[in-house]
Motif scaffolding. Structure first.
Motif, PDB file in Angstrom:
ATOM      1  N   ALA A  10       0.734  -1.289   0.057  1.00 31.09           N
ATOM      2  CA  ALA A  10      -0.003   0.007  -0.043  1.00 31.09           C
ATOM      3  C   ALA A  10       0.865   1.266  -0.067  1.00 31.09           C
ATOM      4  O   ALA A  10       0.518   2.349  -0.611  1.00 31.09           O
ATOM      5  N   MET A  11       1.887   1.111   0.752  1.00 33.51           N
ATOM      6  CA  MET A  11       2.577   2.358   0.747  1.00 33.51           C
ATOM      7  C   MET A  11       3.786   2.455  -0.621  1.00 33.51           C
ATOM      8  O   MET A  11       3.903   3.643  -1.009  1.00 33.51           O
ATOM      9  N   ASP A  12       4.049   1.114  -1.270  1.00 29.11           N
ATOM     10  CA  ASP A  12       4.419   1.272  -2.383  1.00 29.11           C
ATOM     11  C   ASP A  12       3.555   2.102  -3.640  1.00 29.11           C
ATOM     12  O   ASP A  12       4.123   2.763  -4.576  1.00 29.11           O
ATOM     13  N   ILE A  13       2.067   1.693  -3.668  1.00 27.98           N
ATOM     14  CA  ILE A  13       1.055   2.270  -4.224  1.00 27.98           C
ATOM     15  C   ILE A  13       1.034   3.631  -4.275  1.00 27.98           C
ATOM     16  O   ILE A  13       0.963   4.517  -5.077  1.00 27.98           O
ATOM     17  N   GLN A  14       1.181   4.060  -2.911  1.00 26.49           N
ATOM     18  CA  GLN A  14       1.295   5.658  -2.931  1.00 26.49           C
ATOM     19  C   GLN A  14       2.346   6.242  -3.253  1.00 26.49           C
ATOM     20  O   GLN A  14       2.251   7.393  -3.766  1.00 26.49           O
ATOM     21  N   GLU A  15       3.455   5.671  -2.972  1.00 32.91           N
ATOM     22  CA  GLU A  15       4.553   6.349  -3.556  1.00 32.91           C
ATOM     23  C   GLU A  15       4.658   6.381  -5.202  1.00 32.91           C
ATOM     24  O   GLU A  15       5.276   7.086  -5.858  1.00 32.91           O
ATOM     25  N   ARG A  16       4.070   5.281  -5.875  1.00 42.09           N
ATOM     26  CA  ARG A  16       3.886   5.305  -7.143  1.00 42.09           C
ATOM     27  C   ARG A  16       3.066   6.508  -7.686  1.00 42.09           C
ATOM     28  O   ARG A  16       3.389   7.078  -8.910  1.00 42.09           O
ATOM     29  N   LEU A  17       1.984   6.610  -6.916  1.00 42.32           N
ATOM     30  CA  LEU A  17       1.063   8.137  -7.198  1.00 42.32           C
ATOM     31  C   LEU A  17       2.060   9.272  -6.993  1.00 42.32           C
ATOM     32  O   LEU A  17       1.615   9.971  -8.122  1.00 42.32           O
ATOM     33  N   PHE A  18       2.918   9.577  -6.271  1.00 43.28           N
ATOM     34  CA  PHE A  18       3.706  10.544  -6.717  1.00 43.28           C
ATOM     35  C   PHE A  18       4.692  10.749  -7.433  1.00 43.28           C
ATOM     36  O   PHE A  18       4.793  11.579  -8.330  1.00 43.28           O
ATOM     37  N   ASN A  19       5.340   9.385  -7.860  1.00 41.43           N
ATOM     38  CA  ASN A  19       6.010   9.382  -9.246  1.00 41.43           C
ATOM     39  C   ASN A  19       5.241   9.654 -10.356  1.00 41.43           C
ATOM     40  O   ASN A  19       5.757  10.384 -11.422  1.00 41.43           O
ATOM     41  N   TRP A  20       3.883   9.111 -10.333  1.00 39.10           N
ATOM     42  CA  TRP A  20       3.081   9.405 -11.466  1.00 39.10           C
ATOM     43  C   TRP A  20       2.726  10.893 -11.715  1.00 39.10           C
ATOM     44  O   TRP A  20       2.982  11.603 -12.917  1.00 39.10           O
ATOM     45  N   GLU A  21       2.694  11.758 -10.672  1.00 37.53           N
ATOM     46  CA  GLU A  21       2.397  13.031 -10.633  1.00 37.53           C
ATOM     47  C   GLU A  21       3.520  13.810 -11.062  1.00 37.53           C
ATOM     48  O   GLU A  21       3.550  14.851 -11.957  1.00 37.53           O
ATOM     49  N   LEU A  22       4.818  13.492 -10.837  1.00 39.58           N
ATOM     50  CA  LEU A  22       5.972  13.802 -11.255  1.00 39.58           C
ATOM     51  C   LEU A  22       5.959  13.903 -12.726  1.00 39.58           C
ATOM     52  O   LEU A  22       6.490  14.777 -13.472  1.00 39.58           O
ATOM     53  N   MET A  23       5.814  12.640 -13.016  1.00 33.69           N
ATOM     54  CA  MET A  23       5.981  12.543 -14.928  1.00 33.69           C
ATOM     55  C   MET A  23       4.785  13.254 -15.384  1.00 33.69           C
ATOM     56  O   MET A  23       5.101  13.899 -16.872  1.00 33.69           O
ATOM     57  N   VAL A  24       3.474  13.354 -14.872  1.00 34.61           N
ATOM     58  CA  VAL A  24       2.676  14.084 -15.370  1.00 34.61           C
ATOM     59  C   VAL A  24       3.110  15.798 -15.655  1.00 34.61           C
ATOM     60  O   VAL A  24       2.795  16.216 -16.790  1.00 34.61           O
TER      61      VAL A  24
END
Length: 928
Positions: free
Chosen positions: A303-317
């Motif tokens: 679940a923490m990895d999934i949340q970290e993935r969200l932040f990475n997605w926002e950076l790429m977007v």
């Protein structure tokens, strides 16, 4: 004639933006797609536009006072000129429009109506449709303002997928553990091969049926409310998440009921002893606790990895968005330099104002048309690229699934013994973790590659735009200007070189706010990370609190029972721990999902506020020297932003409170299931305990011997009416003395317990008075140093502590009373048994019936025992055997319970006036 080339530039930017958007919308869309695109064009007017589209009403384009859904009008909803944007660009121009509207409103009235907080707006936002996406690369093709909604919906999808995988893993592990125990019984020849296969087949079919029911209910939830399969609303998403949680809780309840049913069926078929069954159930429960612990730990980490993935997605977007915004910004900068050069020529009278405007018109028109063409090509190329990469990802995923399925089947096909179960569970879980990690890395790598590929396309678009503009500028300076102005070619070349020289500092000037905007975005993302970490900490505290509270409750229930063995108590505690761990694991994941939903609900307002902050910071940094009017305006903007921040914080807390109340409701429902299940477990345990106790008593019951003794005494020639009647009366008198002594001791003990309780209450009240006196002395200091809320919390804790103390005292008093009464009842039972054995021995001696009464020898019973032994010898002589063969080999089993005078044991005083049926039979025999 007024010279206003900048107004002309802005008008061309606005015209080209409308032209580009019109061209991009020429493709066929559904009605909801049109609504979403129209809303994204003008975020300030999105609510009015959506209402107009739904109501099929057309308003004049330039009308400033547009009616809202409630019939009112909003003067702030007026048109603002915006910069040209690319067709595929996520709209960031709403910020400038908002800030411009805010600035104009603040000049006239500081209480501007351009607020981002509105109840009507919230309702419409929740009903606003946004694109359904199945993977991150699809978000890169989104053409709406709702990119964050799409990203959070992906997070919810990943959480749901994780929950499904862990649930299936738990089911497989339970079946494997059950299979290991069945195999062990089969090898020990305790069950047949057919029974072994039958039990496994039944359990597999039952669990498959459970999964089918869950899939069917989830499918119905997914289809309900889906008017358009390509779009969804936040309201629908919240409803689906809520219904999904309910279905999963119901499935969890059905699963644990099925596991209990499977264990019971297995134990019934194996026909093992009660002790062995309890041991097996305890082992199975411990194994499943280990499974739940593994799954819970894995869930938290992922679940923490999934949340970290969200932040990475926002950076790429954000990186792609900045790249998209950089192209028109830099082109505008280049065009501004051209406009400045033409202004200089106009001042020198080399160009007329009309000629300058015509040249700028032709240049802008030619450039924006080419840019629109290049943009459409770039959009189509990015779509084709992403679709191709998604196809490759699907193929790789299928290949992964086949390999993973083969590896799992290889491990499950191995044979494990009971002592190897923990090793199997660990190995299987590590294998699935390895597979999930490989799948995760594949998706992350593909996300990064897709983002880089799209970024390369926009870099190529940037190069094309710069090259096209350079050609147009070269044509303007080297071909058009010499003809129009009469300047020589060398002079025009100098003008072109001047354009290129001025371009470098201007581009650097444009780069500074771009870097500042990126830094502000990173700071915002860091703040959101801190909020998520706080949410995880609160979730851990809630989980710990619920766990401790439930453990305390089950301990209190067991302490009140007080009659179960240590093995039964341990089994109940382990079973409760297992179910509680399962419930808390599910609720923890639900809390993470609710945090994502809360973020989605507040995303629009946070984005608008963040854009206002960015624009205010950029404007403040670009013009350090300000006059009085600008300074006043800046202060008004800052105060407005602070006001909006306070409103946003309040609404965020209100939203979190709403979701928290919903979570509390779901927790209560889940704990209700836990309580009902534990009631059944405790009930079955009490039933087994009662059966064991009844079995012990029934094994001690000598009812058959008593009936034979009565028959032998009736037929005996030695018993007379007087001596039998005297024997019965003596027995009744002895019982009466025993019961009178018991009642006296009972009354004395109750009085003693009451006195002790009164003394404890007196001491407790004394301590409370002393504490109240101390609190009264420190009350003044407490009132000064504490808030009302803190005092209320302290008072609440005090009342709860007093209540728990009183309850504990009452419970201890009841325990002492119970132990004392139990001791007296045990003593009474022993005395009644001893009196019964004496009566039976005297009766057997009188009737010359052989009996072997097993009791502790006493001074009073020695002569009777000797007399009984001597009579037994004479009764077993050959003459007596010939006279009455029906009395042969009559022996009494150990530990008799009275069947002859059971009614008199219950009511000894009635027994003195009304003889029993057996006594009458004895008297008749005596008279005869």
């Amino acid at each position: 004639q007024k010279d206003d080339s900048r107004r002309l530039l802005e008008s061309f930017n606005s015209d080209e933006k409308e032209h580009t958007l019109t061209k991009s919308k020429a493709e066929p869309y559904t009605s909801k797609e049109e609504m979403v695109l129209e809303e994204s064009e003008s975020p300030l007017n999105s609510n009015v536009t959506a209402f107009a589209l739904k109501a099929k009403v057309i308003y004049p384009i330039n009308q400033k006072f547009r009616p809202l859904a409630d019939g009112s009008s909003n003067p702030s909803l007026h048109e603002n000129p915006k910069q040209a944007v690319l067709p595929n660009q996520v709209m960031e121009t709403s910020t400038s429009g908002s800030l411009g509207s805010l600035s104009q409103g603040d000049k006239e009235d500081c209480s501007s109506s351009t607020t981002i907080h509105s109840t009507t707006s919230d309702d419409r936002f929740q009903a606003r449709a946004f694109l359904k996406v199945a993977s991150f690369p699809e978000v890169l093709m989104c053409e709406s303002f709702d990119v964050k909604l799409c990203l959070c919906s992906l997070i919810l999808k990943d959480l749901m997928l994780l929950d499904t995988e862990l649930r299936k893993e738990k089911h497989v592990m339970f079946m494997q553990v059950l299979k290991v125990y069945l195999t062990d019984f089969y090898h020990k020849k305790k069950i047949t091969d057919d029974l072994f296969k039958k039990i496994l087949l039944i359990q597999e079919n039952d669990f498959e049926e459970l999964q089918k029911q869950l899939d069917s209910r989830l499918q119905n939830t997914e289809m309900s409310g889906a008017h358009n399969s390509e779009y969804q609303t936040l309201e629908d998403l919240e409803r689906k998440e809520r219904e999904y949680s309910e279905h999963v809780i119901d499935n969890m309840e059905a699963f644990w009921k099925q596991t209990d049913k499977a264990q019971q069926a297995f134990l019934d078929q194996s026909k093992c002893s009660s002790a062995k069954a309890t041991k097996i159930m305890m082992d199975l429960t411990k194994k499943m606790i280990a499974v739940e612990s593994l799954l819970s730990e894995s869930q938290d980490l992922q679940a923490m990895d999934i949340q970290e993935r969200l932040f990475n997605w926002e950076l790429m977007v954000k990186m792609i968005d900045l790249l998209k915004a950089y192209i028109p910004e830099e082109c505008k900068c280049r065009l501004n330099i051209v406009s400045n050069i033409l202004d200089h020529l106009t001042v020198k009278n080399n160009l007329s104002v009309r000629q300058k405007e015509e040249l700028l018109t032709d240049l802008h028109k030619a450039f924006w048309e080419q840019l629109a063409h290049f943009s459409n090509e770039c959009i189509q190329q990015s779509k084709d690229l992403i679709l191709k990469r998604l196809e490759c990802r699907a193929k790789k995923r299928e290949e992964f699934k086949h390999r993973q399925k083969a590896e799992q089947g290889s491990l499950l096909s191995k044979t494990f013994h009971i002592e190897d179960v923990h090793d199997f569970l660990k190995a299987y879980h590590e294998l699935l973790e390895k597979h999930r990690r490989a799948q995760w890395e594949l998706e992350e790598e593909d996300d990064c590659e897709s983002t880089e590929a799209v970024a390369d396309l926009y870099k190529e678009l940037y190069s094309k735009a710069c090259h096209a503009l350079a050609e147009l500028v070269t044509k303007l300076f080297l071909r058009t200007l010499p003809v129009v102005t009469g300047l020589s070619v060398s002079e025009c070349e100098l003008l072109k070189e001047e354009w290129q020289e001025n371009l470098v500092p201007q581009l650097e000037k444009w780069e500074t706010p771009r870097q500042r905007r990126w830094k502000l975005f990173q700071e915002q993302l860091l703040q959101e990370k801190k909020l998520w970490m706080k949410e995880y900490a609160l979730s851990a505290v809630m989980q710990k609190h619920l766990s401790e509270k439930q453990e305390k409750i089950i301990q209190g229930v067991i302490s009140r029972l007080g009659c179960l063995s240590d093995e039964s108590v341990n089994y109940i505690l382990q079973k409760h721990r297992l179910l509680l761990c399962s419930v808390l694991t599910r609720l923890t994941l639900r809390r993470v999902g609710m945090a994502a939903l809360a973020r989605m609900r507040m995303s629009r307002k946070k984005s608008l506020l963040q854009e206002l902050r960015e624009q205010h910071t950029l404007q403040k940094g670009s013009s350090p020297c300000q006059d009085e009017d600008q300074w006043q305006l800046q202060k008004a903007v800052e105060s407005h932003i602070l006001e909006e921040e306070e409103k946003l914080e309040e609404e965020t807390q209100q939203t979190h409170l709403e979701f928290h109340q919903q979570l509390v409701t779901e927790i209560q429902e889940a704990l209700q299931f836990l309580q009902q299940h534990m009631e059944q477990v405790i009930g079955r345990t009490l039933l087994q305990h009662a059966r064991r106790e009844a079995g012990k008593k029934s094994s001690d019951d000598g009812q058959d011997f008593k009936e034979r003794l009565v028959e032998a005494a009736v037929e005996s020639v030695y018993g007379t009416s007087n001596n039998i009647n005297r024997l019965v009366q003596n027995y009744y008198q002895q019982i009466g003395k025993i019961t009178e002594g018991y009642e006296g001791k009972k009354l004395q003990q109750l009085k003693s317990l009451q006195a002790e309780r009164g003394e404890r209450n007196r001491l407790r009240k004394k301590q409370e008075n002393e504490l109240a006196l101390k609190e009264k002395q420190t009350k003044g200091l407490l009132n000064i140093s504490s808030t009302v809320h803190q005092r209320m919390v302290l008072q609440q804790k005090k009342v709860l502590a007093q209540f728990e103390l009183q309850q504990q005292i009452r419970l201890e008093s009841l325990k002492q009373k119970l132990l004392g009464l139990h001791h007296l009842e045990t003593e009474l039972e022993n005395q009644l048994k001893e009196a019964e054995q004496d009566f039976v021995s005297d009766l057997a001696t009188l009737a010359r019936v052989p009996v072997a009464v097993k009791k502790q020898p006493s001074k009073r019973s020695k002569p009777t025992a000797e007399k009984t032994n001597s009579k037994r010898k004479s009764f077993q002589s050959p003459e007596s055997e010939d006279k009455d063969n029906s009395h042969e080999n009559i022996q009494e089993p150990p530990g008799l319970t009275s069947g002859l005078c059971r009614e008199r044991l219950q009511s000894p005083h009635e027994g003195e006036t009304e003889p029993s049926k057996n006594s009458k039979m004895l008297k008749k025999r005596g008279n005869r």
